[in-house]
Design a protein around this motif. Structure first.
Motif, PDB file in Angstrom:
ATOM      1  N   MET A   1      -8.067 -13.128  10.713  1.00 53.29           N
ATOM      2  CA  MET A   1      -7.301 -12.357  11.095  1.00 53.29           C
ATOM      3  C   MET A   1      -7.793 -11.025  11.083  1.00 53.29           C
ATOM      4  O   MET A   1      -7.045  -9.454  10.802  1.00 53.29           O
ATOM      5  CB  MET A   1      -5.343 -11.878  11.197  1.00 53.29           C
ATOM      6  CG  MET A   1      -5.292 -13.100  12.218  1.00 53.29           C
ATOM      7  SD  MET A   1      -2.720 -13.389  12.047  1.00 53.29           S
ATOM      8  CE  MET A   1      -3.229 -13.973  11.756  1.00 53.29           C
ATOM      9  N   LYS A   2      -8.912 -11.146  10.358  1.00 49.20           N
ATOM     10  CA  LYS A   2      -9.610 -10.196   9.633  1.00 49.20           C
ATOM     11  C   LYS A   2      -9.485  -8.674  10.241  1.00 49.20           C
ATOM     12  O   LYS A   2      -9.638  -8.906  11.682  1.00 49.20           O
ATOM     13  CB  LYS A   2     -10.880 -10.085   8.735  1.00 49.20           C
ATOM     14  CG  LYS A   2     -11.512  -9.361   8.575  1.00 49.20           C
ATOM     15  CD  LYS A   2     -12.780  -9.906   7.302  1.00 49.20           C
ATOM     16  CE  LYS A   2     -13.366  -8.961   7.060  1.00 49.20           C
ATOM     17  NZ  LYS A   2     -14.309  -7.698   8.132  1.00 49.20           N
TER      18      LYS A   2
ATOM     19  N   ASN B   1       4.800  -4.612   6.994  1.00 53.27           N
ATOM     20  CA  ASN B   1       4.131  -3.598   7.494  1.00 53.27           C
ATOM     21  C   ASN B   1       3.054  -3.535   6.162  1.00 53.27           C
ATOM     22  O   ASN B   1       1.679  -3.570   6.405  1.00 53.27           O
ATOM     23  CB  ASN B   1       4.697  -1.970   7.625  1.00 53.27           C
ATOM     24  CG  ASN B   1       4.876  -1.719   8.761  1.00 53.27           C
ATOM     25  OD1 ASN B   1       4.014  -2.260   9.591  1.00 53.27           O
ATOM     26  ND2 ASN B   1       6.161  -0.868   8.558  1.00 53.27           N
ATOM     27  N   ASP B   2       3.156  -4.385   5.381  1.00 51.74           N
ATOM     28  CA  ASP B   2       2.300  -4.268   3.932  1.00 51.74           C
ATOM     29  C   ASP B   2       1.635  -5.520   4.310  1.00 51.74           C
ATOM     30  O   ASP B   2       0.556  -5.926   4.275  1.00 51.74           O
ATOM     31  CB  ASP B   2       3.321  -4.633   1.992  1.00 51.74           C
ATOM     32  CG  ASP B   2       3.961  -4.253   2.010  1.00 51.74           C
ATOM     33  OD1 ASP B   2       3.015  -2.304   2.559  1.00 51.74           O
ATOM     34  OD2 ASP B   2       4.481  -3.551   1.217  1.00 51.74           O
ATOM     35  N   LEU B   3       1.885  -6.199   4.848  1.00 50.45           N
ATOM     36  CA  LEU B   3       1.490  -8.081   5.410  1.00 50.45           C
ATOM     37  C   LEU B   3       0.799  -7.767   6.481  1.00 50.45           C
ATOM     38  O   LEU B   3      -1.231  -8.084   5.798  1.00 50.45           O
ATOM     39  CB  LEU B   3       2.719  -8.538   5.967  1.00 50.45           C
ATOM     40  CG  LEU B   3       2.189 -10.409   6.480  1.00 50.45           C
ATOM     41  CD1 LEU B   3       2.135 -11.185   4.816  1.00 50.45           C
ATOM     42  CD2 LEU B   3       3.522 -10.972   6.821  1.00 50.45           C
ATOM     43  N   ILE B   4       0.308  -6.614   7.221  1.00 50.95           N
ATOM     44  CA  ILE B   4      -0.381  -6.148   8.377  1.00 50.95           C
ATOM     45  C   ILE B   4      -1.678  -5.547   7.109  1.00 50.95           C
ATOM     46  O   ILE B   4      -2.641  -5.436   7.937  1.00 50.95           O
ATOM     47  CB  ILE B   4      -0.102  -5.657   8.959  1.00 50.95           C
ATOM     48  CG1 ILE B   4       0.949  -6.504   9.925  1.00 50.95           C
ATOM     49  CG2 ILE B   4      -0.715  -4.912  10.216  1.00 50.95           C
ATOM     50  CD1 ILE B   4       0.687  -6.620  11.443  1.00 50.95           C
ATOM     51  N   GLY B   5      -0.986  -4.308   6.599  1.00 53.38           N
ATOM     52  CA  GLY B   5      -1.925  -3.847   5.824  1.00 53.38           C
ATOM     53  C   GLY B   5      -1.798  -3.037   5.751  1.00 53.38           C
ATOM     54  O   GLY B   5      -2.879  -1.659   5.989  1.00 53.38           O
ATOM     55  N   TYR B   6      -0.772  -2.485   6.422  1.00 54.51           N
ATOM     56  CA  TYR B   6      -0.474  -0.705   6.852  1.00 54.51           C
ATOM     57  C   TYR B   6      -0.199   0.082   5.530  1.00 54.51           C
ATOM     58  O   TYR B   6       0.646  -0.304   4.710  1.00 54.51           O
ATOM     59  CB  TYR B   6       0.596  -0.582   7.953  1.00 54.51           C
ATOM     60  CG  TYR B   6      -0.091  -1.319   9.547  1.00 54.51           C
ATOM     61  CD1 TYR B   6      -0.916  -1.101   9.773  1.00 54.51           C
ATOM     62  CD2 TYR B   6       1.540  -0.643  10.394  1.00 54.51           C
ATOM     63  CE1 TYR B   6      -0.696  -1.793  10.921  1.00 54.51           C
ATOM     64  CE2 TYR B   6       1.098  -1.730  11.628  1.00 54.51           C
ATOM     65  CZ  TYR B   6      -0.361  -1.513  12.344  1.00 54.51           C
ATOM     66  OH  TYR B   6      -0.468  -2.426  13.841  1.00 54.51           O
TER      67      TYR B   6
ATOM     68  N   PRO C   1     -11.379 -10.468  18.602  1.00 55.42           N
ATOM     69  CA  PRO C   1     -12.050 -10.232  16.724  1.00 55.42           C
ATOM     70  C   PRO C   1     -11.437  -9.225  16.779  1.00 55.42           C
ATOM     71  O   PRO C   1     -12.423  -8.083  17.180  1.00 55.42           O
ATOM     72  CB  PRO C   1     -13.553  -9.992  17.625  1.00 55.42           C
ATOM     73  CG  PRO C   1     -13.545 -10.975  18.683  1.00 55.42           C
ATOM     74  CD  PRO C   1     -12.270 -10.898  19.062  1.00 55.42           C
ATOM     75  N   LEU C   2     -10.766  -8.973  15.475  1.00 50.60           N
ATOM     76  CA  LEU C   2      -9.816  -7.940  15.452  1.00 50.60           C
ATOM     77  C   LEU C   2     -10.815  -6.557  14.792  1.00 50.60           C
ATOM     78  O   LEU C   2     -10.118  -5.406  14.766  1.00 50.60           O
ATOM     79  CB  LEU C   2      -8.552  -8.183  14.668  1.00 50.60           C
ATOM     80  CG  LEU C   2      -7.854  -8.761  15.180  1.00 50.60           C
ATOM     81  CD1 LEU C   2      -6.023  -9.063  14.376  1.00 50.60           C
ATOM     82  CD2 LEU C   2      -7.257  -9.002  16.944  1.00 50.60           C
ATOM     83  N   ASP C   3     -11.348  -7.107  13.499  1.00 46.71           N
ATOM     84  CA  ASP C   3     -12.291  -6.185  13.076  1.00 46.71           C
ATOM     85  C   ASP C   3     -13.107  -5.532  13.820  1.00 46.71           C
ATOM     86  O   ASP C   3     -13.267  -4.265  13.715  1.00 46.71           O
ATOM     87  CB  ASP C   3     -12.875  -7.468  12.403  1.00 46.71           C
ATOM     88  CG  ASP C   3     -13.608  -6.326  11.209  1.00 46.71           C
ATOM     89  OD1 ASP C   3     -12.568  -5.400  10.164  1.00 46.71           O
ATOM     90  OD2 ASP C   3     -14.175  -6.733  10.437  1.00 46.71           O
TER      91      ASP C   3
ATOM     92  N   ALA D   1      -3.389 -12.307  18.108  1.00 50.56           N
ATOM     93  CA  ALA D   1      -3.908 -12.341  16.797  1.00 50.56           C
ATOM     94  C   ALA D   1      -3.549 -13.538  17.237  1.00 50.56           C
ATOM     95  O   ALA D   1      -2.181 -13.946  16.864  1.00 50.56           O
ATOM     96  CB  ALA D   1      -3.256 -11.504  16.166  1.00 50.56           C
ATOM     97  N   GLY D   2      -3.843 -15.103  17.823  1.00 49.67           N
ATOM     98  CA  GLY D   2      -2.867 -15.914  18.086  1.00 49.67           C
ATOM     99  C   GLY D   2      -2.873 -15.823  20.162  1.00 49.67           C
ATOM    100  O   GLY D   2      -1.582 -15.174  20.047  1.00 49.67           O
ATOM    101  N   THR D   3      -3.316 -16.326  20.688  1.00 56.69           N
ATOM    102  CA  THR D   3      -3.166 -16.531  22.063  1.00 56.69           C
ATOM    103  C   THR D   3      -1.906 -17.225  21.893  1.00 56.69           C
ATOM    104  O   THR D   3      -1.654 -18.504  21.586  1.00 56.69           O
ATOM    105  CB  THR D   3      -4.167 -16.567  22.945  1.00 56.69           C
ATOM    106  OG1 THR D   3      -4.336 -17.880  23.091  1.00 56.69           O
ATOM    107  CG2 THR D   3      -4.932 -15.032  23.024  1.00 56.69           C
TER     108      THR D   3
END
Ligand code: PLP
Length: 480
Positions: free
Chosen positions: A288-289, A138-143, A253-255, A243-245
């Motif tokens: 993956m921003k 979760n930290d890695l993702i930024g949750y 474009p996740l952002d 995020a990576g097919t």
């Protein structure tokens, strides 16, 4: 009766091993593993065998026991030979993983002690280890704090649970399922299409949003589609971005998608089963921003963290929503409800009794530290770029867009004749040669070969071998 019980006990005692039995079993197993690993660099990446492991049927289950020696021989010739060798660094097909050795030791320890990791009450320490793994991801993702998750058997189940949480959070009723809309692209993993069925949303609309020339979701088209669906009285439910097919390694474009999801109040799920652990690298963070804007994400430790198969994860930003969707109580479990300090995996997934999956992730991260993982992932990114540059030196090779992560795709276009037939033959030739393994795909009616670098054992010399095999095979086929 007592005599009968005693007699049965005598027979059943064979299920318990003696210290001597155990020593001999573990030594033989360790030798087997050692022989496998020490010969790995000479083993083919793929064995196209006639028998396809049929020999396993020659040892049917019997009332009588069979020697471990004999069984290991069957494993060796019938199981660990035919087909694909995912432990090999020369396997660059599909999405490789690898199989870190400490995870095998962890599985061994988890099975010997057989801690029950469904509920916190029964194995608090083990559940803490699993929750630690989830917090780290979760930290890695930024949750933020309050995020939760579940260690699953793989990405497919994680995506399924993610979709169910999104469905439940929306509050829509079954009678409205036919008006629900799920947004994705044609490149989304097919397990998402399966998940839609399993989630009871068969009648919902799965919108495949157009992609740009890098096979990423076009965000303008996404927003337009959401608006027009709303105007038509449909119910936009969730965006499933990648995020990576799997096929091409494209990152949506996740952002921007995060902002759109926010504006229209849609659940935003990111399938980062393949790409997620590249967040350990600076490049991955850039590509993956915005992933932290998602409501949930799938990430596969058996891919980007090189664990053996059997490890995926679902991460959910608002842990309450996962709990609300997944927990259920049972009378016979009432004693377990007094231990509430940590979440119980069984309250966060459809599973109850389950393998202690956290240990196989915790042990290698602890034993090696995080740094070598980061280095290995950066190495894989560079190896893919290297391959992408080098393959273009072969005349007649046509490449896809520059790799965003660690997948490159390409095809050979012969001067005359059918390019698709040529590339199919090329991939068949590579498979029957077997020294290296690549897989193929098709895109807009064209057959492509793809290189996916994700096994922790894939290094420069393997990529060089792949390049030289490709060159040789193209020459041979071209000369025919
Ligand atoms: C591999 C993959 C999946 C499926 O995950 P499993 O672990 O094989 O069940 C889903 N999505 C993506 C993007 C993948 O690469």
């Amino acid at each position: 009766m007592e005599q009968q019980i005693k007699e049965l006990e005598r027979q059943a005692q064979k299920l318990e091993t003696t210290a001597q039995d155990r020593k001999s079993l573990i030594n033989q197993a360790a030798d087997y593993g050692e022989n496998f690993l020490s010969s790995l660099s000479e083993q083919p990446a793929y064995v196209d065998s006639e028998s396809m492991g049929k020999g396993v049927y020659e040892l049917p289950f019997d009332e009588k026991p069979t020697d471990f020696d004999q069984l290991l021989n069957v494993l060796k010739s019938e199981v660990d030979k035919p087909g694909l060798n995912p432990a090999s660094g020369k396997h660059t097909g599909y999405i490789p993983g690898g199989g870190l050795y400490p995870s095998a030791i962890a599985d061994y320890l988890a099975a010997v002690t057989n801690r029950y990791t469904g509920v916190f009450f029964s194995s608090p320490g083990a559940v803490r280890i699993e929750n630690m793994c989830i917090r780290w991801m979760n930290d890695l993702i930024g949750y933020p704090d309050g995020a939760s998750g579940n260690l699953t058997s793989g990405g497919s189940i994680a995506n399924l649970i993610g979709l169910v949480v999104a469905r439940d959070d929306s509050g829509i009723k079954a009678e409205d399922f036919n008006r629900a809309v799920i947004y994705t692209t044609r490149q989304v993993h097919h397990c998402v299409v399966k998940a839609v069925k399993f989630a009871g949303l068969r009648e919902a609309t799965l919108r495949t949003i157009p992609m740009d020339d890098h096979y990423r979701m076009k965000t303008d088209a996404l927003e337009e589609q959401i608006k027009s669906d709303k105007d038509e009285g449909l119910i936009p439910l969730t965006i499933f971005a990648s995020a990576g097919t799997t096929d091409l390694g494209a990152v949506d474009p996740l952002d921007k998608i995060g902002d759109i999801a926010d504006r229209h109040n849609l659940w935003f799920h990111v399938d980062a089963a393949y790409g997620g652990f590249f967040l350990l690298t600076d490049h991955g963070k850039k590509v993956m921003k915005g992933i932290e804007k998602s409501d949930s994400a799938t990430i596969d430790p058996h891919k980007g963290l090189f664990l053996p198969y059997g490890s995926g994860a679902l991460l959910v930003k608002d842990g309450e929503k996962l709990y609300d969707s997944q927990h259920m109580s049972a009378n016979y479990l009432q004693d377990t409800y007094k231990a509430t300090e940590e979440a119980s995996p069984a309250d966060l997934s459809p599973e109850l009794s389950k393998h202690f999956r956290g240990l196989r992730m915790w042990l290698p991260l602890q034993l090696f530290g995080v740094q070598p993982f980061r280095a290995a992932l950066d190495e894989k990114l560079l190896l893919t770029r290297y391959f992408y540059d080098e393959i273009q030196q072969i005349e007649g090779i046509e490449v896809g867009p520059e790799p965003e992560l660690s997948i490159a795709f390409f095809r050979y276009v012969p001067e005359t004749g059918d390019a698709n037939a040529f590339n199919k033959k090329l991939v068949d030739e590579i498979h029957s040669d077997g020294r290296v393994f690549l897989s193929s795909t098709h895109l807009n009616g064209m057959v492509y070969l793809r290189l996916a670098v994700l096994n922790f054992r894939t290094h420069l010399e393997d990529v060089d071998l792949i390049l030289s095999v490709l060159k040789k095979k193209i020459q041979e086929l071209g000369a025919l």
